[in-house]
Scaffold this motif. Structure first.
Motif, short mmCIF file in Angstrom:
data_model
loop_
_atom_site.label_atom_id
_atom_site.label_comp_id
_atom_site.label_asym_id
_atom_site.label_seq_id
_atom_site.Cartn_x
_atom_site.Cartn_y
_atom_site.Cartn_z
N THR A 126 -19.70 14.06 19.58
CA THR A 126 -19.15 14.22 18.23
C THR A 126 -18.01 13.23 17.99
N GLU A 127 -17.17 13.03 19.01
CA GLU A 127 -16.05 12.10 18.85
C GLU A 127 -16.54 10.66 18.70
N TYR A 128 -17.58 10.28 19.43
CA TYR A 128 -18.14 8.95 19.25
C TYR A 128 -18.53 8.70 17.79
N VAL A 129 -19.27 9.65 17.22
CA VAL A 129 -19.77 9.48 15.85
C VAL A 129 -18.62 9.57 14.85
N LEU A 130 -17.67 10.47 15.09
CA LEU A 130 -16.54 10.63 14.18
C LEU A 130 -15.68 9.36 14.12
N LEU A 131 -15.47 8.72 15.26
CA LEU A 131 -14.71 7.47 15.28
C LEU A 131 -15.44 6.37 14.50
N ALA A 132 -16.77 6.38 14.55
CA ALA A 132 -17.55 5.41 13.78
C ALA A 132 -17.43 5.70 12.28
N VAL A 133 -17.45 6.97 11.91
CA VAL A 133 -17.28 7.36 10.50
C VAL A 133 -15.90 6.94 9.99
N MET A 134 -14.88 7.10 10.83
CA MET A 134 -13.52 6.70 10.46
C MET A 134 -13.44 5.19 10.26
N ALA A 135 -14.19 4.42 11.05
CA ALA A 135 -14.23 2.96 10.89
C ALA A 135 -14.89 2.59 9.55
N CYS A 136 -15.96 3.30 9.22
CA CYS A 136 -16.63 3.06 7.93
C CYS A 136 -15.71 3.40 6.76
N ASP A 137 -14.91 4.46 6.93
CA ASP A 137 -13.95 4.84 5.89
C ASP A 137 -12.94 3.72 5.67
N ALA B 257 -19.09 -3.84 13.45
CA ALA B 257 -19.50 -4.41 12.16
C ALA B 257 -18.46 -4.13 11.08
N SER B 258 -17.92 -2.91 11.08
CA SER B 258 -16.90 -2.53 10.08
C SER B 258 -15.65 -3.38 10.23
N TYR B 259 -15.20 -3.57 11.48
CA TYR B 259 -13.96 -4.32 11.69
C TYR B 259 -14.15 -5.83 11.51
N ILE B 260 -15.34 -6.33 11.72
CA ILE B 260 -15.61 -7.74 11.41
C ILE B 260 -15.49 -7.97 9.91
N CYS B 261 -16.08 -7.06 9.12
CA CYS B 261 -15.99 -7.15 7.66
C CYS B 261 -14.55 -6.99 7.19
N ILE B 262 -13.82 -6.06 7.83
CA ILE B 262 -12.41 -5.84 7.48
C ILE B 262 -11.59 -7.10 7.77
N CYS C 235 -5.42 0.18 9.90
CA CYS C 235 -6.52 0.18 10.88
C CYS C 235 -6.04 0.18 12.33
N SER C 236 -4.80 -0.22 12.55
CA SER C 236 -4.35 -0.46 13.93
C SER C 236 -4.41 0.80 14.79
N SER C 237 -4.00 1.95 14.23
CA SER C 237 -4.01 3.19 15.01
C SER C 237 -5.43 3.57 15.40
N HIS C 238 -6.34 3.52 14.43
CA HIS C 238 -7.73 3.88 14.71
C HIS C 238 -8.35 2.93 15.72
N LEU C 239 -8.08 1.64 15.57
CA LEU C 239 -8.66 0.65 16.48
C LEU C 239 -8.15 0.86 17.90
#
Length: 303
Positions: A106-117, A212-217, A237-241
């Motif tokens: 769940t944490e793997y997917v949630l971190l990906a969702v946060m990146a998309c956000d 992919a999200s962070y490359i676009c960012i 983004c720094s905290s999430h990254l």
């Protein structure tokens, strides 16, 4: 000749005398601090209207997840440090494994969702309020939990079928996939293959989404003319990254080939990083590196 194993013995960390008491005190303190940190973040987000947006909704859910994440493992690990009876029943072992894998996936997917956000907030700012509505965010969070639950159920259905003969000692401090695969006396190749495929899907798909999200960012931020604007965009983004790097780097190699990793003595130390250290650091990273959370925390304590 096979005898059904009714319980396993978790060997944990072999210590004696003063080191035993020191380890117990340190682990207990870390567990209590981790739970209190995450409860504080949930309280701050809930009581501050300035934090009622998708980014902090996901952060609150991450804190809620990590409270359960550490509670599945650490209480048993702490008790085993001082206890002579380090047994865990077969059913208890399967239950611990099920909840742990569910929460990790769940944490793997949630971190990906946060990146998309963050991608939508920085790269599509005008469309962001229309896309990230409260109902859609709630559906994304529910989808993260569903992915974790389904993945864990499939893995457990194969691992629970394995036979465990005379070997009932697990050289670990909790019931993980790798030690169970290694002490099984039946052919575990199918269970290992299923676990490997699911690990690739659950780890690499979210990881590719994050990249992919962070490359676009990065491309979007570099186009911002002012240095102040670029710094402000990067700060969100720094905290999430940082959290993503910590969590993925400590779990990636362990779960992409669990049976092989178990043969290394460093496996337990690596496991301590993502089950004890990373959950302790995550709330600190979000609080210390996020001005909005720090400001909301001051208001909460002032009230």
């Amino acid at each position: 000749n096979e005898t059904k194993v009714m319980y396993f013995i978790l060997l944990g960390f072999p210590t004696t005398g003063e080191l035993q008491l020191l380890l117990f005190s340190a682990l207990l303190l870390v567990y209590l601090v981790t739970v209190l940190e995450n409860l504080l973040i949930i309280l701050i987000i809930r009581n501050n209207h300035s934090l009622q947006n998708p980014m902090y909704l996901f952060l609150g859910n991450l804190s809620f997840l990590e409270i359960w994440y550490v509670s599945v493992i650490e209480p048993k690990m702490i008790m085993d440090v001082l206890s002579r009876d380090k047994r865990i029943s077969f059913q208890g072992c399967m239950a611990q494994l099920h909840f742990f894998v569910t929460l990790v996936c769940t944490e793997y997917v949630l971190l990906a969702v946060m990146a998309c956000d963050r991608f939508l907030a920085i790269c599509k700012p005008l469309r962001y309020p229309l896309i990230m509505r409260h109902r859609f965010c709630a559906q994304l969070v529910a989808g993260c939990w569903m992915c974790g639950l389904i993945t864990s159920s499939i893995k457990l259905s194969f691992i629970a079928r394995l036979s465990f003969c005379d070997v009932d000692k697990i050289n670990h401090y909790f019931c993980d996939i790798s030690p169970l695969l290694n002490i099984s006396c039946s052919d575990s190749s199918l269970a290992e293959l299923v676990d490997f495929i699911l690990a690739l899907l659950v780890i690499l798909v979210p990881l590719c989404t994050v990249l992919a999200s962070y490359i676009c960012i990065l491309v979007t931020v570099l186009k911002i003319p002012s240095s102040q604007g670029r710094q402000k965009a990067f700060s969100t983004c720094s905290s999430h990254l940082t959290v993503v790097i910590l969590f993925y780097s400590t779990t990636l190699f362990t779960y992409c080939h669990p049976k092989l990793m178990y043969t290394y003595r460093a496996n337990k130390l690596v496991s301590v990083l993502y089950t004890v250290v990373v959950p302790l650091l995550n709330p600190l990273i979000y609080c210390l590196r996020n001005k909005e959370v720090r400001s909301a925390m001051k208001k909460t304590f002032t009230c």
